[in-house]
Design a protein around this motif. Structure first.
Motif, PDB file in Angstrom:
ATOM      1  N   ARG A  60     -26.875  23.186  28.683  1.00 51.12           N
ATOM      2  CA  ARG A  60     -28.069  23.630  27.732  1.00 51.12           C
ATOM      3  C   ARG A  60     -28.136  25.147  27.724  1.00 51.12           C
ATOM      4  NH1 ARG A  60     -32.498  18.866  28.383  1.00 51.12           N
ATOM      5  NH2 ARG A  60     -31.181  17.101  28.273  1.00 51.12           N
ATOM      6  N   TYR A 184     -26.077  22.301  22.634  1.00 49.98           N
ATOM      7  CA  TYR A 184     -27.195  21.617  22.618  1.00 49.98           C
ATOM      8  C   TYR A 184     -28.369  22.562  22.093  1.00 49.98           C
ATOM      9  CZ  TYR A 184     -31.131  19.748  25.144  1.00 49.98           C
ATOM     10  OH  TYR A 184     -32.257  19.069  25.413  1.00 49.98           O
ATOM     11  N   GLN A 185     -28.535  23.749  22.003  1.00 48.49           N
ATOM     12  CA  GLN A 185     -29.439  24.528  21.397  1.00 48.49           C
ATOM     13  C   GLN A 185     -29.278  24.316  19.935  1.00 48.49           C
ATOM     14  OE1 GLN A 185     -28.824  28.163  23.681  1.00 48.49           O
ATOM     15  NE2 GLN A 185     -30.654  27.749  24.621  1.00 48.49           N
ATOM     16  N   GLN A 187     -28.212  22.066  18.280  1.00 51.55           N
ATOM     17  CA  GLN A 187     -28.707  20.837  17.736  1.00 51.55           C
ATOM     18  C   GLN A 187     -30.034  20.224  17.918  1.00 51.55           C
ATOM     19  OE1 GLN A 187     -25.557  18.261  19.570  1.00 51.55           O
ATOM     20  NE2 GLN A 187     -23.976  19.178  18.794  1.00 51.55           N
TER      21      GLN A 187
END
Length: 219
Positions: A60, A184-185, A187
Motif C-alpha cells: 500500500r 494500490y494508491q 487504483q
C-alpha cells in the motif's frame, strides 16, 4: 438521533491503535473529530512501526514514502509519540488484553496515570480490548464508528465534519505527495461528494453508526 454508548464523558486524550493509522482516511477522520472535540492524539513508536511495516508489506505504501511519512506524521497530527520504555511498566496491569495488543492498552494506561484522568483507546479490533476491565482502569475503548455518537454529533453538523475530513485528506495528499505511488494508491477511489457517494463510502469503511447519526441510509 445520536446514541451514546457509555455513561462517561469522552476523554480529551485519544490513543490510536495501528489500525487507525493504517488508513489515511480513518486517521484524518479521527483527527477532524479530535480537533472538533478539543482532544489530543497519541500513540507509541511501536504502534507507528507496526502500522508502516504492514503498509509496506501489503504494497500500500512504498518503503521510501513510508519512511518520509513517519518522519512527519506526529507533527501533522499534533500527536504525542510515547517511547517503549514509558509503556513497558504498565503491561502487567492490562493482562485482560491479548498479549499482542497489550502494548496499546499499556500506552493508554500510562497516559491515564500521567494526566490523572481517563484516556480513550481507539481501535477497530474491539474484541481484543475488553471494555469493562479497561474501563475500571480508566481506559475507555471505542471504535471510530462510535465516536460521533459519543460526541453527540448528528445531521448537518456531522455531514459538515465528514466533508471537512475529505477536504483535509485531499489537502494532505497535495501537501505531502508520494514520490513512489503504488498500484494500490493508483487504483484508489475518489473521495465522496454527494449523499449517495457518502452512503457507499461509509458502508465500505464500516461506519454504519456514523451513517445513522448523519441520517444516511445504507444497505
Amino acid at each position: 438521533m445520536s446514541v451514546r454508548l457509555t455513561q462517561w464523558p469522552l476523554p480529551k486524550c485519544w490513543v490510536l491503535d495501528a489500525n487507525i493509522l493504517f488508513s489515511p482516511w480513518c486517521r484524518v477522520w479521527v483527527q477532524t473529530l479530535a480537533h472538533h472535540a478539543g482532544a489530543t492524539l497519541a500513540w507509541t513508536s511501536v504502534i507507528e512501526e507496526e502500522c508502516y511495516r504492514n503498509l509496506v508489506r501489503l504494497g500500500r505504501l512504498h518503503a521510501d514514502d513510508a519512511q518520509a511519512e513517519r518522519l512527519s506524521l506526529a507533527s501533522r497530527c499534533s500527536a504525542q509519540v510515547l517511547p517503549p520504555e514509558r509503556v513497558e511498566p504498565y503491561k502487567a496491569d492490562v493482562r485482560a488484553v491479548d498479549d499482542k495488543d497489550r502494548h496499546v492498552a499499556a500506552a493508554a494506561l500510562s497516559l491515564k496515570h500521567a494526566r490523572a484522568e481517563p484516556v480513550a483507546l481507539l481501535t477497530w479490533n474491539i474484541r481484543d480490548f475488553p471494555k469493562r476491565p479497561l474501563a475500571k482502569l480508566g481506559v475507555l475503548r471505542f471504535s471510530p464508528d462510535e465516536l460521533p455518537g459519543e460526541l453527540g454529533l448528528e445531521g448537518s453538523l456531522l455531514m459538515q465534519l465528514l466533508d471537512r475530513s475529505a477536504k483535509n485528506l485531499q489537502a494532505e495528499l497535495l501537501a505531502y505527495p508520494h514520490a513512489n505511488p503504488t498500484d494500490y494508491q493508483a487504483q484508489a477511489r475518489p473521495l465522496p461528494h454527494s449523499s449517495e457517494e457518502w452512503a457507499a463510502f461509509l458502508q465500505r469503511n464500516r461506519l454504519h453508526l456514523t451513517a445513522k447519526c448523519a441520517g444516511i441510509r445504507i444497505l
